[in-house]
Scaffold this active site. Structure first.
Site, PDB file in Angstrom:
ATOM      1  N   SER A  89      48.406  36.451  41.665  1.00 23.56           N
ATOM      2  CA  SER A  89      47.811  36.498  40.287  1.00 23.56           C
ATOM      3  C   SER A  89      46.704  37.851  39.909  1.00 23.56           C
ATOM      4  O   SER A  89      47.192  38.849  40.478  1.00 23.56           O
ATOM      5  CB  SER A  89      47.388  35.243  40.039  1.00 23.56           C
ATOM      6  OG  SER A  89      46.405  34.774  38.972  1.00 23.56           O
ATOM      7  N   GLU A 196      29.724  30.822  37.237  1.00 20.57           N
ATOM      8  CA  GLU A 196      28.682  31.350  36.436  1.00 20.57           C
ATOM      9  C   GLU A 196      29.475  33.480  36.073  1.00 20.57           C
ATOM     10  O   GLU A 196      29.699  33.200  35.013  1.00 20.57           O
ATOM     11  CB  GLU A 196      27.384  31.193  36.958  1.00 20.57           C
ATOM     12  CG  GLU A 196      26.340  32.408  35.544  1.00 20.57           C
ATOM     13  CD  GLU A 196      25.179  32.257  35.916  1.00 20.57           C
ATOM     14  OE1 GLU A 196      24.042  32.494  34.841  1.00 20.57           O
ATOM     15  OE2 GLU A 196      24.390  31.816  36.553  1.00 20.57           O
ATOM     16  N   HIS A 257      53.966  29.044  38.328  1.00 20.44           N
ATOM     17  CA  HIS A 257      52.626  30.063  38.637  1.00 20.44           C
ATOM     18  C   HIS A 257      52.336  29.886  39.910  1.00 20.44           C
ATOM     19  O   HIS A 257      51.602  31.031  40.666  1.00 20.44           O
ATOM     20  CB  HIS A 257      51.281  29.585  37.640  1.00 20.44           C
ATOM     21  CG  HIS A 257      50.451  30.751  37.378  1.00 20.44           C
ATOM     22  ND1 HIS A 257      50.840  32.311  37.901  1.00 20.44           N
ATOM     23  CD2 HIS A 257      49.255  31.732  38.345  1.00 20.44           C
ATOM     24  CE1 HIS A 257      49.498  33.245  38.292  1.00 20.44           C
ATOM     25  NE2 HIS A 257      48.545  32.303  38.560  1.00 20.44           N
TER      26      HIS A 257
END
Length: 280
Positions: A89, A196, A257
């Site tokens: 990925s 974040e 996936h």
């Protein structure tokens, strides 16, 4: 580029050809431990890296594929010999970019369920109404919504993720990055993910950066895709072949996936066969 950093790394095996694994978004090197142990038993030295903002590696002020490729290249350079690089990925994009920029560091490349293309931030890649929409922003929001100060147990965190992350396997994967902050049960909790910054730069992670002009990696490439995944479509093949002309595609049945978690034995056998090819 972000200032150079050292990535957290763990190596299994004492001798033999080197294999390096890089994980996907929200992962860490230890996700590959079971497969790495088996490859080490086969006679390989297997290094598991934590990418920046994940696991035990430092946090950075941005998430950028070029930076990550340079950090991984620096770690491979320290190993002293070319390696077979395996990336899933997000880690697969890092691995592909590294191969295009620093091909001399590799003897082979394994790309797991990702293509050298841009992915939509919202919605799917096909016209199929049943295709799962891109979930990663929802995953981050769900993890950020957990009040870590009030959290008692990991089971409570699992419960709070269920609406956004219905898959037990994926929740377990995410919760590997939720750890005690300090010693003992009273140490509280923290994420080993820079949530974040990952949330802010998620759009960047959807892209595949432009490779160097005219670049291609001519070494052997194994491209493993989940047959139930839409991360690798037929329309991705021309671009993959242009950049990586010696690519062999293997689609794994009954896998999405997270191919290596859903069909670990099939995945391991495919990698073993590839290693026998490139290490001759």
């Amino acid at each position: 580029m972000t200032d150079p950093i050292r990535l957290a790394a763990r190596t299994l095996g004492e001798a033999g050809p080197r294999v390096v694994f890089v994980h996907g978004l929200f992962g860490q090197g230890k996700n590959w431990t079971t497969i790495a142990r088996k490859l080490a038993e086969d006679g390989h030295r297997v290094t598991l890296l934590d990418l920046p903002n994940h696991g035990h590696s430092p946090w950075t002020d941005r998430v950028d594929y070029g930076d990550m490729a340079e950090f991984v290249a620096a770690e491979i350079g320290l190993l002293g010999n070319p390696v077979t690089l395996v990336g899933h990925s997000m880690g697969g994009k890092v691995a592909m970019l590294l191969a295009l920029r620093r091909p001399e560091l590799l003897r082979g490349l394994v790309v797991v369920d990702i293509a050298p293309t841009d992915y939509p931030e919202k919605g799917g890649r096909t016209e199929d109404p049943d295709e799962e929409a891109s979930p990663f922003a929802a995953f981050i929001e769900a993890m950020q919504s957990i009040d870590l100060d009030a959290l008692g147990t990991r089971e409570e965190a699992d419960q709070r993720l269920r609406d956004a992350v219905p898959s037990t396997m994926v929740r377990s994967f995410l919760l590997q990055s939720l750890v005690r902050d300090g010693i003992g049960a009273g140490g509280g909790w923290k994420w080993r993910l820079n949530l974040e910054t990952l949330a802010r730069d998620l759009g960047e992670l959807r892209r595949f950066p432009a490779p160097p002009p005219g670049a291609s990696y001519d070494g052997p490439v194994l491209w493993i895709a989940g047959a139930n995944s839409t991360y690798v479509l037929d329309e991705d093949r021309p671009r993959m072949d242009a950049l990586f002309p010696a690519t062999r595609l293997v689609r794994v049945k009954n896998a999405g996936h997270w191919v290596h978690s859903e069909q670990p034995e099939v995945f391991l056998e495919a990698v073993r066969r590839f290693l026998r090819q490139v290490e001759q």
